[in-house]
Design an enzyme around this catalytic site. Structure first.
Site, PDB file in Angstrom:
ATOM      1  N   ARG A  52     -56.022   4.059 -21.466  1.00 29.35           N
ATOM      2  CA  ARG A  52     -56.954   4.097 -22.590  1.00 29.35           C
ATOM      3  C   ARG A  52     -56.938   5.420 -23.355  1.00 29.35           C
ATOM      4  NH1 ARG A  52     -58.326   0.528 -19.144  1.00 29.35           N
ATOM      5  NH2 ARG A  52     -57.623   2.133 -17.720  1.00 29.35           N
ATOM      6  N   THR A  53     -57.042   6.521 -22.638  1.00 30.38           N
ATOM      7  CA  THR A  53     -57.217   7.812 -23.323  1.00 30.38           C
ATOM      8  C   THR A  53     -55.974   8.139 -24.146  1.00 30.38           C
ATOM      9  OG1 THR A  53     -58.563   8.464 -21.440  1.00 30.38           O
ATOM     10  CG2 THR A  53     -57.925  10.208 -22.963  1.00 30.38           C
ATOM     11  N   LYS A  81     -38.715  22.139 -13.412  1.00 26.94           N
ATOM     12  CA  LYS A  81     -37.881  23.314 -13.116  1.00 26.94           C
ATOM     13  C   LYS A  81     -38.742  24.522 -12.780  1.00 26.94           C
ATOM     14  CE  LYS A  81     -35.013  21.826 -16.915  1.00 26.94           C
ATOM     15  NZ  LYS A  81     -34.698  22.265 -18.274  1.00 26.94           N
ATOM     16  N   ARG A 102     -54.193  15.934 -20.286  1.00 22.40           N
ATOM     17  CA  ARG A 102     -54.793  15.498 -19.009  1.00 22.40           C
ATOM     18  C   ARG A 102     -53.987  16.145 -17.891  1.00 22.40           C
ATOM     19  NH1 ARG A 102     -56.408   9.426 -17.444  1.00 22.40           N
ATOM     20  NH2 ARG A 102     -58.073  10.025 -18.893  1.00 22.40           N
ATOM     21  N   HIS A 130     -64.515  14.997 -18.664  1.00 21.35           N
ATOM     22  CA  HIS A 130     -63.772  14.101 -19.561  1.00 21.35           C
ATOM     23  C   HIS A 130     -64.650  13.923 -20.807  1.00 21.35           C
ATOM     24  CE1 HIS A 130     -61.128  11.106 -21.024  1.00 21.35           C
ATOM     25  NE2 HIS A 130     -61.091  10.258 -20.008  1.00 21.35           N
TER      26      HIS A 130
HETATM   27  N1   CP Z   1     -61.303   5.911 -19.104  1.00 24.62           N
HETATM   28  C1   CP Z   1     -60.107   6.507 -18.947  1.00 24.62           C
HETATM   29  O1   CP Z   1     -60.003   7.743 -18.921  1.00 24.62           O
HETATM   30  O2   CP Z   1     -59.070   5.637 -18.815  1.00 24.62           O
HETATM   31  P1   CP Z   1     -57.537   6.057 -18.634  1.00 24.62           P
HETATM   32  O3   CP Z   1     -57.428   6.757 -17.292  1.00 24.62           O
HETATM   33  O4   CP Z   1     -56.763   4.781 -18.685  1.00 24.62           O
HETATM   34  O5   CP Z   1     -57.179   7.000 -19.740  1.00 24.62           O
END
Ligand code: CP
Length: 297
Positions: A52-53, A81, A102, A130
């Site tokens: 999603r993100t 590396k 991320r 998040h």
């Molecule tokens: N909600 C969320 O962060 O989903 P993903 O891990 O799929 O990005």
């Protein structure tokens, strides 16, 4: 504080006024947008899995006329590396106008922001934060109820390792008088976060799945990948399961940041209470708003 060039690292850095502004801009994006990011590039650097993100950030950037470069895992990059995160950031900032990252390490987004001269958006740093998920969660709640203030909201599941729960609880504490936190004893909200929230909001922390009276039931996954001991995970998995019978009695909505494992039965999906797929769709206007705000102001 202005928005152009601003990093989005922790929801803690956003006042109620800031959050309201993001929600307002997101609503505008939902109705109408133009190609305001033509000529801009987003580096999407994901060291951890995401559906999603990553895809909603990519869609958001494309919708605004911008381009996306990046990677979905460190495999195939020079991290293999031995390149450091700091050096990786110093490179991608020269190729783009904004970084969304991320990373499994708590604090990595902060380090990237301190390194980078372009805005950094935290798409999840380990169990920590998040923040853009919180903006979209709040947007979804507001879309459904027309308000956030005064709602009865319960967060359920892994509140210890769940970064979406940490960010959302902090965000909600600007709006609600009380918050129900339901988790097994060993997965309760970290004390430093509970303390911060309880300075603004009354907390009802419990282990039983008491959903009565809630307008929003926010389910979360037990974060298997964060457990130092797999046996501990095995003891806790499946602790709360929202069945169709249970969900049908909820006088409100069911949300989940997704992915789910077994905590919401698939039969719940057909109920009017189920809003988690609609919630995921909110990621697009919200991330469009955020990208425009940090790159254009
Ligand atoms: N909600 C969320 O962060 O989903 P993903 O891990 O799929 O990005």
């Amino acid at each position: 504080m202005g928005w152009k060039g601003r990093d989005i690292i922790s929801i803690r850095e956003f006042s109620r006024k800031d959050i309201d502004e993001v929600l307002k801009r997101s609503s505008k994006m939902d109705k109408k947008h133009n190609k305001s990011l033509v000529g801009k590039k987003l580096s999407a650097i994901f060291f951890e899995p995401s559906t999603r993100t990553r895809l909603s950030f990519e869609t958001a950037m494309h919708n605004l006329g911008g381009e996306v470069i990046g990677f979905n895992e460190s495999k195939g990059t020079s991290v293999e590396k031995g390149e450091s995160l700091v050096d990786t950031v110093k490179i991608v900032e020269r190729y783009s106008d904004c970084i969304v990252m991320r990373n499994p390490l708590e604090g990595s987004a902060r380090l990237a922001a301190e390194t980078s001269s372009i805005p950094v958006i935290n798409a999840g740093d380990g169990s920590n934060q998040h923040p853009t998920q919180t903006f979209l969660d709040l947007y979804c709640i507001k879309k459904n109820f027309g308000k956030i203030e005064g709602l009865k909201i319960g967060l359920v599941g892994d509140l210890k390792y769940g970064r979406t729960a940490h960010s959302l609880a902090l965000g909600l504490s600007h709006y609600v008088d009380s918050l129900r936190l339901i988790s097994p004893q060993n997965l309760s909200m970290p004390p430093h976060i509970s303390k911060e929230i309880s300075s603004r909001t009354k907390l009802d922390e419990r282990t039983d799945l008491k959903l009565e009276g809630l307008d929003v039931v926010y389910m979360t996954r037990i974060q298997k990948e964060r457990f130092p001991d797999v046996e501990e995970y095995e003891k806790t998995k499946g602790v709360y399961v929202l069945t169709k019978e249970r969900a049908a009695k909820i006088n409100g909505i069911v949300m989940h940041p997704l992915p789910r494992v077994d905590e919401i039965s698939p039969e719940v999906d057909s109920l009017k209470q189920a809003k988690y797929f609609e919630q995921a769709a909110c990621g697009i206007p919200v991330r469009m708003a955020i990208l425009e705000m940090v790159m254009k102001g």
